[in-house]
Design a protein around this motif. Structure first.
Motif, PDB file in Angstrom:
ATOM      1  N   LEU A  19       0.842  -1.194   0.000  1.00  0.00           N
ATOM      2  CA  LEU A  19       0.000   0.000   0.000  1.00  0.00           C
ATOM      3  C   LEU A  19       0.878   1.244   0.000  1.00  0.00           C
ATOM      4  O   LEU A  19       1.420   1.640   1.023  1.00  0.00           O
ATOM      5  N   GLN A  20       1.052   1.837  -1.176  1.00  0.00           N
ATOM      6  CA  GLN A  20       1.817   3.071  -1.316  1.00  0.00           C
ATOM      7  C   GLN A  20       0.958   4.066  -2.085  1.00  0.00           C
ATOM      8  O   GLN A  20       0.907   4.039  -3.313  1.00  0.00           O
ATOM      9  N   VAL A  21       0.280   4.914  -1.343  1.00  0.00           N
ATOM     10  CA  VAL A  21      -0.683   5.844  -1.934  1.00  0.00           C
ATOM     11  C   VAL A  21      -0.038   7.216  -2.094  1.00  0.00           C
ATOM     12  O   VAL A  21       0.572   7.731  -1.152  1.00  0.00           O
ATOM     13  N   PRO A  22      -0.148   7.824  -3.276  1.00  0.00           N
ATOM     14  CA  PRO A  22       0.438   9.154  -3.484  1.00  0.00           C
ATOM     15  C   PRO A  22      -0.137  10.187  -2.519  1.00  0.00           C
ATOM     16  O   PRO A  22      -1.324  10.143  -2.173  1.00  0.00           O
ATOM     17  N   GLN A  23       0.701  11.106  -2.123  1.00  0.00           N
ATOM     18  CA  GLN A  23       0.302  12.176  -1.211  1.00  0.00           C
ATOM     19  C   GLN A  23      -0.862  12.985  -1.772  1.00  0.00           C
ATOM     20  O   GLN A  23      -1.764  13.410  -1.045  1.00  0.00           O
ATOM     21  N   GLU A  24      -0.863  13.187  -3.081  1.00  0.00           N
ATOM     22  CA  GLU A  24      -1.907  13.992  -3.713  1.00  0.00           C
ATOM     23  C   GLU A  24      -3.288  13.350  -3.582  1.00  0.00           C
ATOM     24  O   GLU A  24      -4.300  14.049  -3.478  1.00  0.00           O
ATOM     25  N   LEU A  25      -3.338  12.018  -3.604  1.00  0.00           N
ATOM     26  CA  LEU A  25      -4.623  11.330  -3.474  1.00  0.00           C
ATOM     27  C   LEU A  25      -5.185  11.492  -2.064  1.00  0.00           C
ATOM     28  O   LEU A  25      -6.387  11.719  -1.885  1.00  0.00           O
ATOM     29  N   ILE A  26      -4.329  11.392  -1.059  1.00  0.00           N
ATOM     30  CA  ILE A  26      -4.768  11.620   0.319  1.00  0.00           C
ATOM     31  C   ILE A  26      -5.235  13.067   0.479  1.00  0.00           C
ATOM     32  O   ILE A  26      -6.254  13.346   1.121  1.00  0.00           O
ATOM     33  N   ALA A  27      -4.501  13.996  -0.139  1.00  0.00           N
ATOM     34  CA  ALA A  27      -4.877  15.412  -0.071  1.00  0.00           C
ATOM     35  C   ALA A  27      -6.233  15.653  -0.732  1.00  0.00           C
ATOM     36  O   ALA A  27      -7.031  16.469  -0.260  1.00  0.00           O
ATOM     37  N   ALA A  28      -6.513  14.947  -1.824  1.00  0.00           N
ATOM     38  CA  ALA A  28      -7.802  15.096  -2.507  1.00  0.00           C
ATOM     39  C   ALA A  28      -8.945  14.602  -1.627  1.00  0.00           C
ATOM     40  O   ALA A  28     -10.029  15.195  -1.603  1.00  0.00           O
ATOM     41  N   CYS A  29      -8.706  13.520  -0.894  1.00  0.00           N
ATOM     42  CA  CYS A  29      -9.737  13.000   0.015  1.00  0.00           C
ATOM     43  C   CYS A  29      -9.965  13.951   1.187  1.00  0.00           C
ATOM     44  O   CYS A  29     -11.104  14.142   1.635  1.00  0.00           O
ATOM     45  N   LEU A  30      -8.894  14.560   1.679  1.00  0.00           N
ATOM     46  CA  LEU A  30      -9.037  15.533   2.766  1.00  0.00           C
ATOM     47  C   LEU A  30      -9.782  16.774   2.278  1.00  0.00           C
ATOM     48  O   LEU A  30     -10.602  17.347   3.008  1.00  0.00           O
ATOM     49  N   TYR A  31      -9.525  17.172   1.045  1.00  0.00           N
ATOM     50  CA  TYR A  31     -10.198  18.339   0.457  1.00  0.00           C
ATOM     51  C   TYR A  31     -11.712  18.120   0.395  1.00  0.00           C
ATOM     52  O   TYR A  31     -12.492  19.064   0.556  1.00  0.00           O
ATOM     53  N   ARG A  32     -12.131  16.886   0.196  1.00  0.00           N
ATOM     54  CA  ARG A  32     -13.554  16.559   0.114  1.00  0.00           C
ATOM     55  C   ARG A  32     -14.263  16.706   1.457  1.00  0.00           C
ATOM     56  O   ARG A  32     -15.498  16.731   1.507  1.00  0.00           O
ATOM     57  N   GLN A  33     -13.496  16.803   2.546  1.00  0.00           N
ATOM     58  CA  GLN A  33     -14.085  16.951   3.877  1.00  0.00           C
ATOM     59  C   GLN A  33     -14.397  18.407   4.224  1.00  0.00           C
ATOM     60  O   GLN A  33     -14.986  18.676   5.275  1.00  0.00           O
ATOM     61  N   ARG A  34     -13.982  19.330   3.392  1.00  0.00           N
ATOM     62  CA  ARG A  34     -14.224  20.744   3.685  1.00  0.00           C
ATOM     63  C   ARG A  34     -15.728  21.051   3.726  1.00  0.00           C
ATOM     64  O   ARG A  34     -16.514  20.393   3.029  1.00  0.00           O
TER      65      ARG A  34
END
Length: 263
Positions: A112-127
């Motif tokens: 499991l090696q997930v790009p930082q940008e993908l995690i950031a996109a999921c966090l952005y959806r929580q706004r």
């Protein structure tokens, strides 16, 4: 202002699927498609510098075909799986400039090696949010500190509460000092997850499928952002987008993993 685009190529698994009749993937290779929807994210300095992520993808059919006599699904040969993956990854890089690539865990040996940008996109959806719960790995160094700072810094000017959930470590101690020194935020420590705020979980391995997850944890998972859940989000988005396109595979209702044989 020019938008900063990040390209990500993902290879997922089309469960219960066969190659389209009349097509031999060993000759044609896996087709590369682009997801119509783009994902916004914030990462690093610049709270208003919203970036975009474009998703290119390929779906690997679970079965190579059906046995002529029995009609049972036929597994892929391992060497064919490797060949098709190498070819489609090279195609994505050369034809679409996708240098960041991600495989479904079943195709990558469960790494499991997930790009930082993908995690950031999921966090952005929580706004929008003005408080956040954070869980960190028990071990980490400068690289983990930099990655955590990149994820948090776009939101911290408006954050009024940070709750830490997990074991104390050098990484959590660094975060506590960083929050207070740079933003005047006093980090609170808590045991349980909090439903009224996003949960940036970079430490615990939790997914909705785990049988031991309690009801309280499932409620917290609705706002949880973790590498495993980010990968699940990507896989779902790709397959939802694919299902609106021309159906390239014949479906079958059996099976959960890509089948292959060693020879």
């Amino acid at each position: 202002m020019e938008t900063d685009y990040k390209k990500l190529f993902y290879v997922g698994i089309a469960y219960g699927a066969y190659p389209q009749k009349g097509k031999k993937l060993k000759k044609t290779g896996l087709p590369v498609k682009k997801l119509e929807k783009e994902f916004s994210y914030l990462l690093g300095e610049g709270r208003m510098a919203v970036k975009k992520m474009c998703i290119y993808y390929a779906l690997f059919p679970q079965y190579s075909g059906k046995a002529l006599i029995t009609g049972k699904p036929k597994n892929w040969k391992l060497q064919v799986v490797r060949q098709l993956l190498e070819e489609v990854q090279l195609k994505a890089e050369r034809a679409f400039d996708c240098r960041e690539q991600l495989l479904a865990q079943e195709l990558s040996g469960n790494t499991l090696q997930v790009p930082q940008e993908l995690i950031a996109a999921c966090l952005y959806r929580q706004r929008p949010f003005d408080k956040i719960c954070i869980t960190l790995p028990d071990e980490g160094g400068e690289r983990e500190m930099e990655q955590l700072e990149e994820l948090l810094v776009p939101y911290l000017p408006r954050i009024r509460q940070v709750v830490f959930k997990g074991n104390e470590s050098s990484l959590s101690n660094w975060l506590e000092e960083y929050l207070y020194d740079e933003f005047g935020i006093v980090m609170i420590r808590a045991q349980g997850g909090l439903e009224d705020m996003p949960w940036l979980n970079l430490g615990e391995d939790v997914t909705e499928e785990r049988s031991q997850v309690h009801l309280e944890m499932k409620k917290a998972l609705k706002r949880c952002v973790s590498p495993a859940l980010a990968l699940k989000f990507l896989d779902t988005a790709v397959k939802n987008g694919y299902n609106t396109d021309v159906n390239s595979y014949v479906k079958d209702n059996t099976g959960q993993t890509v089948g292959y044989t060693e020879s």
